[in-house]
Structure formats: structure tokens, C-alpha cells
Design a protein around this motif. Structure first.
Motif, short mmCIF file in Angstrom:
data_model
loop_
_atom_site.label_atom_id
_atom_site.label_comp_id
_atom_site.label_asym_id
_atom_site.label_seq_id
_atom_site.Cartn_x
_atom_site.Cartn_y
_atom_site.Cartn_z
N LEU A 215 0.84 -1.21 0.00
CA LEU A 215 0.00 0.00 0.00
C LEU A 215 0.87 1.25 0.00
CD1 LEU A 215 -3.04 0.77 0.16
CD2 LEU A 215 -2.77 0.89 2.65
N GLU A 216 1.93 1.23 0.77
CA GLU A 216 2.81 2.39 0.88
C GLU A 216 3.56 2.65 -0.42
OE1 GLU A 216 5.80 4.01 4.32
OE2 GLU A 216 6.15 1.97 3.61
N LEU A 217 3.98 1.57 -1.09
CA LEU A 217 4.76 1.72 -2.33
C LEU A 217 3.88 1.96 -3.56
CD1 LEU A 217 7.39 -1.11 -1.73
CD2 LEU A 217 7.78 1.36 -1.61
N GLY A 218 2.57 1.81 -3.41
CA GLY A 218 1.67 2.03 -4.53
C GLY A 218 1.45 0.80 -5.38
N THR A 219 1.94 -0.35 -4.92
CA THR A 219 1.68 -1.60 -5.63
C THR A 219 0.19 -1.90 -5.66
OG1 THR A 219 3.82 -2.42 -4.86
CG2 THR A 219 2.30 -4.04 -5.77
N ILE A 220 -0.51 -1.49 -4.61
CA ILE A 220 -1.96 -1.59 -4.56
C ILE A 220 -2.54 -0.22 -4.21
CG2 ILE A 220 -2.09 -4.04 -3.98
CD1 ILE A 220 -2.35 -3.28 -1.04
N ASP A 221 -3.77 0.01 -4.64
CA ASP A 221 -4.45 1.30 -4.41
C ASP A 221 -5.33 1.27 -3.17
OD1 ASP A 221 -3.48 2.27 -6.97
OD2 ASP A 221 -5.05 1.03 -7.90
N GLY A 222 -5.56 0.09 -2.64
CA GLY A 222 -6.42 -0.03 -1.48
C GLY A 222 -6.35 -1.42 -0.89
N THR A 223 -6.92 -1.57 0.28
CA THR A 223 -6.91 -2.87 0.95
C THR A 223 -8.03 -2.95 1.97
OG1 THR A 223 -5.56 -4.45 2.21
CG2 THR A 223 -5.35 -2.15 2.80
N GLU A 224 -8.48 -4.14 2.22
CA GLU A 224 -9.28 -4.41 3.42
C GLU A 224 -8.47 -5.39 4.25
OE1 GLU A 224 -10.96 -7.54 4.41
OE2 GLU A 224 -9.58 -8.36 2.93
N PHE A 225 -8.76 -5.42 5.56
CA PHE A 225 -8.09 -6.43 6.37
C PHE A 225 -8.97 -6.90 7.52
CE2 PHE A 225 -4.82 -7.99 9.44
CZ PHE A 225 -4.37 -9.03 8.65
N SER A 226 -9.40 -5.98 8.38
CA SER A 226 -10.14 -6.46 9.54
C SER A 226 -10.98 -5.35 10.16
CB SER A 226 -9.16 -7.05 10.57
OG SER A 226 -9.85 -7.70 11.61
N VAL A 227 -11.23 -5.48 11.46
CA VAL A 227 -12.00 -4.49 12.21
C VAL A 227 -11.10 -3.29 12.51
CG1 VAL A 227 -13.51 -6.22 13.24
CG2 VAL A 227 -11.38 -5.62 14.39
N PRO A 228 -11.67 -2.12 12.86
CA PRO A 228 -10.85 -0.92 13.08
C PRO A 228 -9.70 -1.10 14.06
CG PRO A 228 -13.15 -0.30 12.91
CD PRO A 228 -13.12 -1.81 12.88
N ALA A 229 -9.90 -1.83 15.16
CA ALA A 229 -8.82 -1.99 16.14
C ALA A 229 -7.62 -2.71 15.53
CB ALA A 229 -9.33 -2.75 17.36
#
Length: 362
Positions: A215-229
């Protein structure tokens, strides 16, 4: 004050009393010691797809280690190993199947390449709440299919944790319309990723440790992962500021303890019950902690400049329509998926009737 001398006879009486007590209790003590020594010691290595430092996802796995020891009185030693310490995260399934590892901590959706129907036991787009998901698994036919799929690969699976609704993901740019998904490079998990592919996104499945650098390098434009915590802990806010809700793709998520089937069958009934009790306790822990941590996490993310968004009704409708297409295609290509999907839909339909009549919460 000086030391007061104790009469000789008092010491003799105390010594005699202690000796008598010792001799009276020794048969029981010997029986207890014998029972402890006769218990077979279980020593398993448990590889994890999540680091133990990661709240909820990883800490639930680490908790299996301590709970198993406590509930069994030390006779069950399930040692937690960090991702990559014993096997690469996405190779744990095969290592357990072949007997190279005794156990693993993960979520079933990671093994879609081995068994597509296992995706039914991880998280479902627009799917059931945690309590409805568990009810279907325990009493609606889910468990029988789940065990059938894993036993086919010499693995015994136990649902061993659950988390509440997730966020819908982090994006570098706002998603204002359905067309914004087209060409979007995004890390997305499981069936939700297949839905986004229907809308033209380029979806990748990366393990947790690889997401932030991409995400930081721009290889991807977005991501999901989990709950806010959990997302706060992962630091995604440092690389993307647009945080979306609701978590349409994962309203609740199952986590699992995977065990080599030969190892499971070698346990006696008491040991199996103890491990099942570990998982029951862990499910409760995941639900309660998962709900409790989100308010403070959302507040902290807001203080860090994160912009919270809700997907428009039009976008959610497009996502749900795409999910219907994905489910139909998977059902047509995989009989086990079709069986489980039909079972879950029928179970939820029954609940819906009661909700509409006002007997269950909406």
C-alpha cells in the motif's frame, strides 16, 4: 526482643502431628500423583498465519496455547509459532495435511485453492451476523460439511474464534461510484475479492505482513483487512486516508484451529473435549473483545486524520448483485459449495420470517 526458646516437647508434638497428617494423606496424594503421571502428554506445534502481536486475529491464536495448558492441567501443550517460523503462511494447510505439522491457526477462506467450499466457513458477503453464523454451523448443517471437507485432506478443523463486522477497506482515493472500482488494484480477502473482480477491480490476496509495504509503495491502491482496532494496529492510515463502511464482505469472520487428523484421532475423548472447550471459550473471547475495542480505535483513527465514508446505496446494490452472480457460479462449479450455500440460505430465510414477525431483533 530476643528469641524465645520453644519447649522441646512442643516441637516433638508438632513433628508427630505433621507425620500423622502426612501418613494419612499419602494414599490420596499417591493416587493424584499417579493420575497425573498416567495422563498422556500432547505436544503439538501450531503454525499461525497471523502474528501473536496482532490484536484479535493473532491474540486468539496465542490464547489457544495458554488455554489448552490451563484446561488440561498441563497435559496438552500446543505451542504457537509465528508466521513463517515453521512454514510460509499459505503453506500451512499442506504441512498439516501431510503430517509435517500437528496444528495450525488460520481462517478457512485462505484455503479456497484446496477446497472452494471452505470459503463458506470464513466470511460471506452480505452474510450472517456472528450469532446466526454460529447457529447455522452448530445446528443448521454447517459442521457436517466443514468436517467432510477437511477430513478429505487428513485435517480436522475446529471453529475456534470469531470477529465482529469488519470495515470495508482503505482507499487512497474516494470511491464515489461503481465505476471507480474498475482497474483498481486492491488487496481483498475471499469471496469479497471475487465480487470486486466482477466490478472490474484487480484483486490480490496478500498475507498480513505484505499489505502495508504494498500500500505504501503504490503496488496496490487499497486494501481491506479487519476491524478498526486491528487495522489501526496494522498502520494502514499512514498510507491511505479514506476508510469505508459498512463491511459488506465480512459481517462476521470465523477463525480455526486445524489439526492433523491422525493426531486428532490419537487423542482420547477427554483430550478432544478439552480442546473443544478451548475453542468455545475462544469464540466468546473474540466476540466480546472484538466489540469492545472498536470505539476507542475509531476515535484514535479520527484523531490521526482518517476520513470515514459510507458506501452509497447504489454501490452496495451493485456489490450485492455481483455477489449473487459469484455465488451462482461457484454453486454451478462445485457441488459442496452448492450444498452449503443452499443450507445457509434456507437457515437464514427461516430467521428472516421470525424477524419480520417481530420475534427476533432486526
Amino acid at each position: 526482643m530476643g528469641i524465645i526458646a520453644r519447649p522441646f516437647w512442643l516441637g516433638a508434638i508438632l513433628a508427630g502431628m505433621l507425620g500423622a497428617c502426612s501418613s494419612e494423606q499419602s494414599p490420596e496424594t499417591d493416587k493424584a500423583s499417579l493420575a497425573l503421571s498416567d495422563r498422556p502428554l500432547v505436544q503439538w506445534r501450531m503454525a499461525s498465519t497471523y502474528p501473536s502481536s496482532l490484536i484479535i486475529l493473532g491474540t486468539m491464536g496465542k490464547r489457544v496455547e495458554s488455554l489448552a495448558r490451563d484446561i488440561s492441567g498441563g497435559s496438552i501443550d500446543i505451542r504457537f509459532y509465528e508466521p513463517g517460523a515453521l512454514a510460509p503462511p499459505f503453506e500451512i494447510f499442506d504441512a498439516i495435511s501431510y503430517g509435517a505439522l500437528e496444528a495450525g491457526w488460520s481462517t478457512p477462506g485462505y484455503w479456497a485453492g484446496r477446497e472452494p467450499a471452505l470459503q463458506l466457513f470464513s466470511a460471506l458477503p452480505f452474510g450472517p451476523s456472528a450469532e446466526e453464523y454460529l447457529a447455522w454451523f452448530d445446528y443448521g448443517g454447517g459442521r457436517a460439511l466443514y468436517e467432510k471437507l477437511y477430513h478429505r485432506h487428513n485435517i480436522h478443523g475446529l471453529i475456534c474464534g470469531i470477529s465482529p463486522p469488519e470495515a470495508a477497506g482503505w482507499y487512497k482515493k474516494p470511491i464515489n461510484k461503481v465505476e471507480d472500482f474498475k482497474g483498481l488494484k486492491i488487496r481483498f480477502f475471499g469471496l469479497g475479492g471475487k465480487v470486486l473482480e466482477k466490478l472490474g477491480a484487480s484483486v490480490q490476496l496478500l498475507s498480513g505482513g505484505d499489505i502495508f509495504p504494498a500500500l505504501e509503495l503504490g503496488t496496490i491502491d487499497g486494501t481491506e483487512f479487519s476491524v478498526p482496532a486491528v487495522d489501526l494496529k496494522m498502520g494502514f492510515y499512514q498510507a491511505a486516508k479514506h476508510y469505508y463502511f459498512p463491511g459488506w464482505h465480512q459481517q462476521s469472520t470465523f477463525f480455526e484451529l486445524m489439526i492433523n487428523l491422525d493426531q486428532w484421532n490419537a487423542l482420547n475423548a477427554t483430550q478432544q473435549a478439552q480442546i473443544e472447550a478451548v475453542c468455545s471459550s475462544n469464540i466468546r473471547y473474540g466476540l466480546s473483545q472484538g466489540e469492545a475495542l472498536q470505539i476507542d480505535a475509531m476515535r484514535e483513527l479520527s484523531e490521526k486524520g482518517v476520513e470515514f465514508h459510507k458506501f452509497s446505496p447504489e454501490i452496495l446494490e451493485a456489490l450485492e448483485t455481483a455477489w449473487g452472480e459469484v455465488a451462482d457460479e461457484l454453486s454451478a462449479s462445485n457441488a459442496d459449495f452448492a450444498t452449503g450455500w443452499d443450507s445457509l440460505r434456507q437457515f437464514r430465510a427461516g430467521h428472516r420470517v421470525w424477524r419480520e414477525r417481530g420475534y427476533l431483533k432486526k
